[in-house]
Design a protein around this motif. Sequence first.
Motif, PDB file in Angstrom:
ATOM      1  N   THR A   1      -5.193 -30.914 -88.653  1.00  0.00           N
ATOM      2  CA  THR A   1      -5.636 -32.009 -87.799  1.00  0.00           C
ATOM      3  C   THR A   1      -4.759 -33.209 -88.106  1.00  0.00           C
ATOM      4  OG1 THR A   1      -7.882 -31.174 -87.791  1.00  0.00           O
ATOM      5  CG2 THR A   1      -7.579 -33.470 -87.147  1.00  0.00           C
TER       6      THR A   1
ATOM      7  N   GLY B   1      -6.588 -36.981 -85.259  1.00  0.00           N
ATOM      8  CA  GLY B   1      -7.578 -36.125 -84.638  1.00  0.00           C
ATOM      9  C   GLY B   1      -7.047 -35.014 -83.756  1.00  0.00           C
ATOM     10  N   THR B   2      -5.734 -34.890 -83.631  1.00  0.00           N
ATOM     11  CA  THR B   2      -5.115 -33.889 -82.769  1.00  0.00           C
ATOM     12  C   THR B   2      -4.819 -32.621 -83.562  1.00  0.00           C
ATOM     13  OG1 THR B   2      -4.101 -35.637 -81.453  1.00  0.00           O
ATOM     14  CG2 THR B   2      -3.121 -33.452 -81.268  1.00  0.00           C
ATOM     15  N   GLN B   3      -5.067 -31.455 -82.958  1.00  0.00           N
ATOM     16  CA  GLN B   3      -4.719 -30.183 -83.595  1.00  0.00           C
ATOM     17  C   GLN B   3      -3.199 -30.005 -83.515  1.00  0.00           C
ATOM     18  OE1 GLN B   3      -6.945 -27.836 -85.177  1.00  0.00           O
ATOM     19  NE2 GLN B   3      -8.023 -29.795 -85.115  1.00  0.00           N
TER      20      GLN B   3
ATOM     21  N   THR C   1      -2.437 -24.546 -88.806  1.00  0.00           N
ATOM     22  CA  THR C   1      -2.868 -25.609 -87.910  1.00  0.00           C
ATOM     23  C   THR C   1      -3.571 -26.660 -88.750  1.00  0.00           C
ATOM     24  OG1 THR C   1      -3.152 -24.059 -86.086  1.00  0.00           O
ATOM     25  CG2 THR C   1      -4.268 -26.170 -85.888  1.00  0.00           C
TER      26      THR C   1
ATOM     27  N   GLN D   1      -2.893 -36.606 -88.820  1.00  0.00           N
ATOM     28  CA  GLN D   1      -3.247 -37.713 -89.690  1.00  0.00           C
ATOM     29  C   GLN D   1      -1.995 -38.430 -90.153  1.00  0.00           C
ATOM     30  OE1 GLN D   1      -4.398 -36.600 -93.816  1.00  0.00           O
ATOM     31  NE2 GLN D   1      -4.362 -34.500 -93.041  1.00  0.00           N
TER      32      GLN D   1
ATOM     33  N   TRP E   1       2.289 -30.219 -80.846  1.00  0.00           N
ATOM     34  CA  TRP E   1       0.940 -30.465 -80.352  1.00  0.00           C
ATOM     35  C   TRP E   1       1.006 -30.765 -78.853  1.00  0.00           C
ATOM     36  CZ3 TRP E   1       3.835 -33.767 -83.183  1.00  0.00           C
ATOM     37  CH2 TRP E   1       4.063 -35.041 -82.673  1.00  0.00           C
TER      38      TRP E   1
END
Length: 128
Positions: A66, A20-22, A64, A68, A124
């Motif tokens: 997300t 869930g992190t960019q 960029t 996973q 990140w």
Amino acid sequence: MSDAYVYVKDNTAEISLPAGTQVTVKAKTNSSSVQQVRLTGQDGGVDLLFSGTGERNTVIGQETVTGQAGLKAVFEYAGADGVFRPSKLNSGGPYEIGNYNLLVVVAENGDDADYNDTVLEFSWFTSK
């Protein structure tokens, strides 16, 4: 950050990033030979191809994604005949510097041994 890792085997890197992190993905080259890296995800949500030549950390792609688990990066380079061949890989990280995180995969095409022909960086930020 414990869910971030990279595992390299032959010319393939298996990568897991914080869910869930960019995450910024940047590909650079330090070679006059064409370098290529394809980044794919198990769910099909990530399908990137970075390709190019250049010296002094020439950026050949930036995106960029997300974070996973289950990303795969395949590294190749074009020989003088234009045929793509597998690169040799090494990796480092993840490194945590304050709230900045960095994971790196580097590739060598065999013309020297500096492991900088392709540099694939994942970076990140985490909240403190």
